[in-house]
Design a protein around this motif. Structure first.
Motif, PDB file in Angstrom:
ATOM      1  N   GLU A  15      -9.020   8.244  -8.175  1.00 15.14           N
ATOM      2  CA  GLU A  15      -9.208   7.275  -7.095  1.00 15.14           C
ATOM      3  C   GLU A  15     -10.698   7.172  -6.806  1.00 15.14           C
ATOM      4  OE1 GLU A  15      -5.694   7.227  -4.038  1.00 15.14           O
ATOM      5  OE2 GLU A  15      -6.319   9.296  -4.345  1.00 15.14           O
ATOM      6  N   HIS A  63     -12.094   4.027  -5.914  1.00 15.79           N
ATOM      7  CA  HIS A  63     -12.282   2.912  -5.007  1.00 15.79           C
ATOM      8  C   HIS A  63     -11.058   2.773  -4.107  1.00 15.79           C
ATOM      9  CE1 HIS A  63     -15.062   1.979  -8.281  1.00 15.79           C
ATOM     10  NE2 HIS A  63     -15.709   1.178  -7.445  1.00 15.79           N
ATOM     11  N   GLU A  64     -11.262   2.178  -2.956  1.00 13.32           N
ATOM     12  CA  GLU A  64     -10.138   1.855  -2.094  1.00 13.32           C
ATOM     13  C   GLU A  64      -9.278   0.784  -2.766  1.00 13.32           C
ATOM     14  OE1 GLU A  64      -9.309   0.168   2.447  1.00 13.32           O
ATOM     15  OE2 GLU A  64     -11.339   0.439   1.681  1.00 13.32           O
ATOM     16  N   THR A 109       0.831  -1.206   0.000  1.00 10.67           N
ATOM     17  CA  THR A 109       0.000   0.000   0.000  1.00 10.67           C
ATOM     18  C   THR A 109       0.868   1.258   0.000  1.00 10.67           C
ATOM     19  OG1 THR A 109      -1.761  -1.175   1.171  1.00 10.67           O
ATOM     20  CG2 THR A 109      -1.832   1.232   1.207  1.00 10.67           C
ATOM     21  N   ASP A 152       0.933   4.227  -2.824  1.00  5.51           N
ATOM     22  CA  ASP A 152       0.789   5.645  -2.475  1.00  5.51           C
ATOM     23  C   ASP A 152       1.968   6.454  -3.023  1.00  5.51           C
ATOM     24  OD1 ASP A 152      -1.554   5.075  -1.170  1.00  5.51           O
ATOM     25  OD2 ASP A 152      -0.654   4.988   0.820  1.00  5.51           O
TER      26      ASP A 152
END
Length: 558
Positions: free
Chosen positions: A475, A477-478, A456, A460
């Motif tokens: 962005e 969706h998670e 993750t 990022d």
């Protein structure tokens, strides 16, 4: 030692929760499968709901103690957490519940009894004395609520008497989707864009699935933003004018006598009978204003038009749809030759058109994915066209909107320039693909389980590099790492009468181990239909990560 214990089964946890309600006079609510938690248990006093405790249990309970949240209970969260850690590996819910409430059963029973006595006295009193228990503020609120309810009921009755209920936009959508007598390719929809006003597009350009269920590549709008429907130039449903020729829900007796029917309108339609009217004024004004603005701007504003190289058939289709009757463009011609309307059409597309991914090239993974797809197709041949080819398998890290060839070049250059810092944050572990998942019942995928440590953070960092170059990362969706194997399409959904993938088709493959894919490169890919010689997406950029032998042997400090 915790090694002698095992996580409790769901049945064991439920039996432990049931014992709490028998031991304590509390109200218990249990919710299962909430995010990463297997159970969320909420306990509250029956007569004093301000005394409440929430216990969040993972599938590793009791090896992993529950997360505790406290509201107005004597015991603090820190105290309960300490107690939970001391009971790690053993059943602990009853002890936590007893510690969370005042003096356990006796105090709770006393609180409940006192509340019951107070309520019974008030209920037993005559109506004239019951109001003594109400404060002046409560009385005013009760009278105001009664007056408001009376006014609302009168207004509602008056409104219903004047207006007939109108079919909603969702009803019209379903009628167009399933009624073969209404050609969907001739339907246009006007919807409200929060920034541009009313925008008109063809019916087939939308996806009418639930917004929560779509992926990065699908363009959807909320139903309440739809303003009108048109059959070619004829408005057949308009929310603002309460016009409904699809169902006739707002038709008067005169309209019925005159034959206000959608089938008759389609059969007798002529373009000359329907000049562009009110429904198309917004889009026409928007187009003319955009063209005027472009003629007044300097040469630098010409880059606002989309200049990414597109599939020739797509460009020609767009030009025809937007009314450009000039010659079709060849692959090498400048995109500026498109008409102003076509430029506006492409510029108005707010959906992503590029993405950054990890390509799946391991033969074992591709072979296992093909086996799962073949098993599904044997049971339901209609899904053959929905399977992702082995050479196109990938794990998406970010989706982008790049509106010019310069932006594509800038994105590729930014990724290449940041190779060293991206390599520093790159997880050392590969993507382990184990088991199947299904997003909202329609996107079957291989799970990345477990996700590599630091993945993750790497994503990022990757997105921060792209944004630092002045480019747009979408962005919606998670981030959930996965590799899509099969995704239902609208034609197949219409053929089968359902947009969902039946779980029975892949029930025997849910625990399959696909293998591992090293994180050795990231690709900048275009979403256009054109493919490369190897069958993969057109990739204008690629950053490969190669570690030295010493770097590979060094332990991770994440």
């Amino acid at each position: 030692s915790l090694s002698s214990f095992e996580p409790h089964t769901k049945q064991q946890v439920l039996e432990e929760i049931s014992a709490i309600t028998e031991q304590l006079s509390v109200r218990c609510r249990v919710i299962d499968n909430v995010g990463s938690f297997q159970f969320v248990v909420s306990l509250a006093c029956d007569r004093s709901p301000q005394l409440a405790v929430k216990l969040q249990l993972t599938d590793q309970y009791p090896l992993e103690p529950p997360c505790v949240s406290v509201r107005s209970a004597p015991a603090t969260e820190a105290e309960l957490a300490t107690l939970a850690n001391s009971l790690r590996g053993r059943a602990m819910l009853q002890q936590l519940a007893a510690a969370a409430f005042p003096a356990g059963t006796a105090a709770l029973s006393a609180v409940n009894e006192a509340a019951e006595v107070s309520n019974s006295k008030q209920a037993a009193a005559p109506p004239s004395r019951q109001r003594r228990y109400e404060s002046a503020r409560t009385k005013r609120r009760r009278r105001a609520a009664a007056a408001a309810a009376a006014d609302e009921s009168k207004q509602a009755a008056s409104f219903k008497a004047k207006l007939k209920p109108m079919k909603t936009a969702d009803d019209v959508l379903k009628r167009i989707q399933w009624d073969e007598g209404i050609p969907a390719q001739d339907i246009f929809i006007g919807y409200l864009d929060r920034f541009k006003g009313v925008v008109e597009k063809q019916f087939d350009e939308f996806s009418w699935e639930d917004i929560a269920s779509v992926d990065y590549y699908t363009f959807v709008i909320p139903r309440h933003r739809i303003c009108y429907f048109k059959y070619r130039r004829a408005v057949i449903w308009d929310k603002r004018r309460r016009l409904d020729l699809v169902f006739g829900s707002t038709a008067t007796a005169d309209d019925v006598a005159e034959g206000a029917d959608i089938y008759k309108l389609i059969a007798n339609y002529r373009d000359e009978d329907y000049p562009d009217g009110e429904a198309s004024m917004a889009s026409a004004a928007s187009s003319s204003n955009s063209e005027a603005d472009e003629s007044d701007q300097s040469d630098e504003s010409d880059d606002d038009g989309v200049q990414v190289r597109l599939d020739r058939r797509v460009v020609e289709s767009a030009a025809q749809r937007c009314g450009d009757d000039g010659d079709s463009l060849s692959e090498g011609e400048d995109q500026a030759q498109l008409s102003g309307t076509a430029k506006v059409y492409w510029r108005d597309l707010l959906r992503p058109n590029f993405f950054v991914c990890v390509r799946v090239v391991d033969p074992a993974v591709a072979s296992a994915a093909a086996a799962v797809q073949a098993s599904i197709v044997r049971q339901q041949p209609a899904f053959a066209s929905c399977c992702i080819p082995p050479e196109m398998l990938h794990c998406t890290l970010a989706t982008l909107r790049l509106d010019s060839a310069e932006q594509v070049s800038a994105c590729s250059a930014a990724l290449s320039a940041a190779r060293s810092e991206l390599l520093a944050s790159l997880p050392r572990e590969p993507l382990r693909l184990r088991g199947l998942g299904c997003f909202f019942g329609r996107v079957l995928h291989a799970r990345v389980d477990p996700a590599p440590a630091g993945l993750t953070d790497f994503v990022d960092h990757l997105q921060a590099v792209i944004r630092a170059a002045g480019l747009q990362v979408l962005e919606t969706h998670e981030f959930v790492p996965h590799v899509t194997l099969l995704k239902t399409s609208r034609p197949v959904s219409r053929q089968l009468g359902s947009r969902l993938i039946p779980p029975r088709l892949y029930a025997g493959s849910e625990g399959v181990d696909f293998g591992e894919q090293p994180l050795d490169a990231v690709y900048l890919c275009s979403m256009e239909k054109a493919r490369g010689p190897d069958g993969f997406y057109m990739a204008p950029g690629c950053v490969k990560f190669v570690r030295t032998v010493l770097e590979q042997a060094a332990p991770s400090h994440d």
